[in-house]
Design a protein around this motif. Structure first.
Motif, PDB file in Angstrom:
ATOM      1  N   ALA A  17     -23.528 -22.671  14.231  1.00 36.27           N
ATOM      2  CA  ALA A  17     -24.170 -22.863  12.922  1.00 36.27           C
ATOM      3  C   ALA A  17     -23.949 -24.276  12.402  1.00 36.27           C
ATOM      4  CB  ALA A  17     -23.639 -21.845  11.922  1.00 36.27           C
ATOM      5  N   ASN A  18     -24.904 -24.749  11.642  1.00 36.09           N
ATOM      6  CA  ASN A  18     -24.773 -26.011  10.937  1.00 36.09           C
ATOM      7  C   ASN A  18     -23.618 -25.925   9.944  1.00 36.09           C
ATOM      8  OD1 ASN A  18     -25.386 -27.728   8.469  1.00 36.09           O
ATOM      9  ND2 ASN A  18     -26.891 -28.547   9.917  1.00 36.09           N
ATOM     10  N   GLY A  19     -22.820 -26.995   9.840  1.00 31.95           N
ATOM     11  CA  GLY A  19     -21.653 -26.971   8.968  1.00 31.95           C
ATOM     12  C   GLY A  19     -21.975 -26.685   7.519  1.00 31.95           C
ATOM     13  N   ASP A  20     -23.088 -27.236   7.027  1.00 36.41           N
ATOM     14  CA  ASP A  20     -23.468 -26.991   5.634  1.00 36.41           C
ATOM     15  C   ASP A  20     -23.843 -25.530   5.420  1.00 36.41           C
ATOM     16  OD1 ASP A  20     -23.045 -29.590   4.805  1.00 36.41           O
ATOM     17  OD2 ASP A  20     -25.090 -30.226   5.294  1.00 36.41           O
ATOM     18  N   PHE A  21     -24.419 -24.918   6.439  1.00 33.68           N
ATOM     19  CA  PHE A  21     -24.775 -23.512   6.321  1.00 33.68           C
ATOM     20  C   PHE A  21     -23.519 -22.636   6.253  1.00 33.68           C
ATOM     21  CE2 PHE A  21     -28.924 -24.378   8.826  1.00 33.68           C
ATOM     22  CZ  PHE A  21     -29.382 -25.148   7.759  1.00 33.68           C
ATOM     23  N   VAL A  22     -22.523 -23.017   7.041  1.00 32.23           N
ATOM     24  CA  VAL A  22     -21.259 -22.275   7.025  1.00 32.23           C
ATOM     25  C   VAL A  22     -20.626 -22.348   5.640  1.00 32.23           C
ATOM     26  CG1 VAL A  22     -18.910 -22.194   7.954  1.00 32.23           C
ATOM     27  CG2 VAL A  22     -20.848 -22.568   9.492  1.00 32.23           C
ATOM     28  N   LYS A  23     -20.687 -23.529   5.022  1.00 26.74           N
ATOM     29  CA  LYS A  23     -20.096 -23.691   3.683  1.00 26.74           C
ATOM     30  C   LYS A  23     -20.793 -22.787   2.662  1.00 26.74           C
ATOM     31  CE  LYS A  23     -20.461 -28.215   3.442  1.00 26.74           C
ATOM     32  NZ  LYS A  23     -20.327 -29.596   2.919  1.00 26.74           N
ATOM     33  N   VAL A  24     -22.117 -22.697   2.763  1.00 30.55           N
ATOM     34  CA  VAL A  24     -22.853 -21.849   1.824  1.00 30.55           C
ATOM     35  C   VAL A  24     -22.449 -20.396   1.995  1.00 30.55           C
ATOM     36  CG1 VAL A  24     -25.147 -20.964   1.229  1.00 30.55           C
ATOM     37  CG2 VAL A  24     -24.832 -23.409   1.612  1.00 30.55           C
ATOM     38  N   TYR A  25     -22.334 -19.939   3.233  1.00 26.43           N
ATOM     39  CA  TYR A  25     -21.952 -18.540   3.482  1.00 26.43           C
ATOM     40  C   TYR A  25     -20.539 -18.258   2.972  1.00 26.43           C
ATOM     41  CZ  TYR A  25     -20.942 -14.180   5.904  1.00 26.43           C
ATOM     42  OH  TYR A  25     -20.584 -12.882   6.184  1.00 26.43           O
ATOM     43  N   LEU A  26     -19.594 -19.155   3.260  1.00 26.66           N
ATOM     44  CA  LEU A  26     -18.217 -18.960   2.798  1.00 26.66           C
ATOM     45  C   LEU A  26     -18.144 -18.952   1.280  1.00 26.66           C
ATOM     46  CD1 LEU A  26     -16.233 -21.224   5.310  1.00 26.66           C
ATOM     47  CD2 LEU A  26     -16.449 -18.727   5.332  1.00 26.66           C
ATOM     48  N   TYR A  27     -18.963 -19.787   0.651  1.00 21.74           N
ATOM     49  CA  TYR A  27     -18.959 -19.841  -0.808  1.00 21.74           C
ATOM     50  C   TYR A  27     -19.511 -18.544  -1.392  1.00 21.74           C
ATOM     51  CZ  TYR A  27     -19.255 -21.922  -5.452  1.00 21.74           C
ATOM     52  OH  TYR A  27     -19.078 -22.209  -6.794  1.00 21.74           O
ATOM     53  N   LEU A  28     -20.493 -17.965  -0.722  1.00 19.57           N
ATOM     54  CA  LEU A  28     -21.010 -16.675  -1.184  1.00 19.57           C
ATOM     55  C   LEU A  28     -19.917 -15.609  -1.127  1.00 19.57           C
ATOM     56  CD1 LEU A  28     -24.559 -16.511   0.479  1.00 19.57           C
ATOM     57  CD2 LEU A  28     -24.015 -17.042  -1.903  1.00 19.57           C
ATOM     58  N   LEU A  29     -19.140 -15.637  -0.048  1.00 16.08           N
ATOM     59  CA  LEU A  29     -18.020 -14.690   0.047  1.00 16.08           C
ATOM     60  C   LEU A  29     -17.034 -14.892  -1.097  1.00 16.08           C
ATOM     61  CD1 LEU A  29     -17.226 -14.761   3.893  1.00 16.08           C
ATOM     62  CD2 LEU A  29     -18.614 -13.096   2.631  1.00 16.08           C
ATOM     63  N   ARG A  30     -16.779 -16.137  -1.426  1.00 19.42           N
ATOM     64  CA  ARG A  30     -15.839 -16.432  -2.525  1.00 19.42           C
ATOM     65  C   ARG A  30     -16.398 -15.955  -3.864  1.00 19.42           C
ATOM     66  NH1 ARG A  30     -12.790 -16.281  -5.781  1.00 19.42           N
ATOM     67  NH2 ARG A  30     -11.410 -17.860  -6.685  1.00 19.42           N
ATOM     68  N   LEU A  31     -17.705 -16.106  -4.070  1.00 21.66           N
ATOM     69  CA  LEU A  31     -18.307 -15.705  -5.340  1.00 21.66           C
ATOM     70  C   LEU A  31     -18.285 -14.195  -5.530  1.00 21.66           C
ATOM     71  CD1 LEU A  31     -21.416 -18.084  -5.593  1.00 21.66           C
ATOM     72  CD2 LEU A  31     -19.259 -18.256  -6.829  1.00 21.66           C
ATOM     73  N   LEU A  32     -18.216 -13.460  -4.441  1.00 23.82           N
ATOM     74  CA  LEU A  32     -18.170 -12.006  -4.558  1.00 23.82           C
ATOM     75  C   LEU A  32     -16.937 -11.544  -5.329  1.00 23.82           C
ATOM     76  CD1 LEU A  32     -19.362 -10.901  -1.019  1.00 23.82           C
ATOM     77  CD2 LEU A  32     -20.591 -10.605  -3.172  1.00 23.82           C
ATOM     78  N   THR A  33     -15.870 -12.269  -5.211  1.00 28.70           N
ATOM     79  CA  THR A  33     -14.634 -11.886  -5.903  1.00 28.70           C
ATOM     80  C   THR A  33     -14.671 -12.260  -7.371  1.00 28.70           C
ATOM     81  OG1 THR A  33     -13.517 -13.984  -5.388  1.00 28.70           O
ATOM     82  CG2 THR A  33     -13.357 -12.216  -3.759  1.00 28.70           C
TER      83      THR A  33
END
Length: 394
Positions: free
Chosen positions: A29-45
């Motif tokens: 995966a593109n690094g910027d895409f990984v950051k977006v996905y990880l940030y979504l996981l963080r926002l869930l909390t």
């Protein structure tokens, strides 16, 4: 843009990242895409209710289009599910449970030309595919008969002499391809295009995309919209796509907004034609659509010129006739008549020519009428000559 609702199919009080995600998805995966996905996981909390595409773009100092590319990538990979409202606006993002996905991500559904293992970018091959036009057309699913029957794709007129090249036949230098290979934005663009087309790009198609990006200087989002627009019309041939792109370049279109305005103007042309012909109670037929597309996309006439041709058709034939209007617009196109002022001058020349012809015809008629009078008659005999003749008879 409306706020988005972010949902999860798992309940977690902390930011947990699955080993499956790290092992199977991160490497490709593109690094910027990984950051977006990880940030979504963080926002869930956080249970964040103010999530929006613009806020995500601000967080990562990216454009909204960049964020949407990332979300579409994860949606295609099966890690998230995007929801849209009735206006086709993104309204929700659901983070999927990885255990519901197969161990391998969906990255092989639309195979890419080449993957650089160091950067995980889609690489542009210098010569990895067949470059014959017949192979390109076969791969795009368009037979020769399909292409030849398409008025727009075969008869597309390019106004600017500098854009008479065929981008699909222009091969970029090796150093330029190497530069593009390291460009995350371009690499993702190739992936998105392949997703739209549902196939691996051929060499001519890669050549064309490189030309749009590097020579025409189209931004990635404009090229993406170009492909989306062509696919929505059922046109996936690279010859059709490149001619639309060159037409936009001729018109100075270099943003998605300008392209959408152009598309909107085309739709306005359809409405204007049907209204001028008194047919606004129905949709145009296939042949009628092709003619309107010819007038707007091939001849590149403004709406007012097309409506003027329709009005003249109704005045001359007293009934709607797309063929008659086409004859008018074809003549204008051939004569390089582009606006109302050109039409006025052409009308004046026509009337002057008609008057001159009528005047010449009148002179011929008068000359024919006076031909008898112009005949050289014998000199009139005098009375003495007649008296002399009578006396001789006696």
């Amino acid at each position: 843009m409306n706020n988005l609702n972010l949902y999860s199919e798992t309940v977690s009080g902390y930011t947990a990242v699955s080993d499956l995600f790290i092992d199977e998805y991160v490497p490709s995966a593109n690094g910027d895409f990984v950051k977006v996905y990880l940030y979504l996981l963080r926002l869930l909390t956080r249970k964040n209710s103010n999530l929006s595409i613009s806020s995500l773009a601000d967080t990562f100092n990216q454009t909204e289009n960049d964020v949407m590319r990332a979300l579409r990538y994860w949606d295609k990979s099966g890690l998230v599910s995007l929801s849209y409202d009735d206006n086709n606006q993104l309204c929700g993002i659901t983070v999927k449970d990885l255990k519901d996905n197969s161990p391998e991500p969906d990255r092989n559904v639309h195979a890419v030309p080449e993957v650089n293992s160091d950067t995980a970018d889609i690489a542009v091959p210098a010569a990895a595919f067949a470059d014959e036009a017949s192979v390109d057309e076969a791969a795009s699913g368009n037979s020769a008969s399909d292409v030849s029957s398409n008025v727009v794709s075969m008869d597309f007129a390019i106004k600017a002499p500098s854009h008479t090249v065929e981008p699909s036949k222009v091969t970029a230098p090796a150093e330029k391809l190497d530069e593009l290979n390291s460009n995350d934005d371009f690499s993702m663009l190739l992936f998105v295009i392949q997703t739209y087309l549902g196939k691996t790009l051929s060499q001519p198609e890669v050549n064309a995309i490189v030309y749009f990006y590097d020579t025409l200087h189209f931004p990635a989002d404009l090229i993406e919209y170009l492909i989306e627009y062509c696919v929505s019309k059922g046109k996936t041939s690279i010859r059709y796509i490149e001619k639309i792109a060159l037409s936009w370049a001729d018109e100075g279109i270099n943003t998605v907004e300008a392209a959408k305005d152009e598309v909107s103007n085309h739709n306005e042309a359809v409405y204007g034609v049907m209204k001028a012909f008194g047919l606004n109670n129905r949709e145009p037929g296939q042949v009628e659509k092709q003619l309107i597309s010819k007038w707007t996309d091939v001849f590149c006439f403004e709406n007012d010129m097309i409506i003027e041709a329709c009005n003249r058709t109704m005045k001359a034939t007293h009934q709607p006739s797309f063929e008659y209007a086409d004859s008018i617009l074809t003549k204008w196109h051939t004569s390089n008549i582009r606006n109302s002022e050109d039409v006025r001058k052409a009308d004046e020349q026509f009337e002057a020519g008609k008057a001159a012809k009528a005047s010449k015809s009148g002179n011929v008629i008068r000359q024919n009428a006076n031909r008898f009078n112009n005949y050289q008659q014998r000199p009139k005999k005098s009375d003495d000559w007649y008296n002399s003749l009578l006396s001789n008879n006696n």
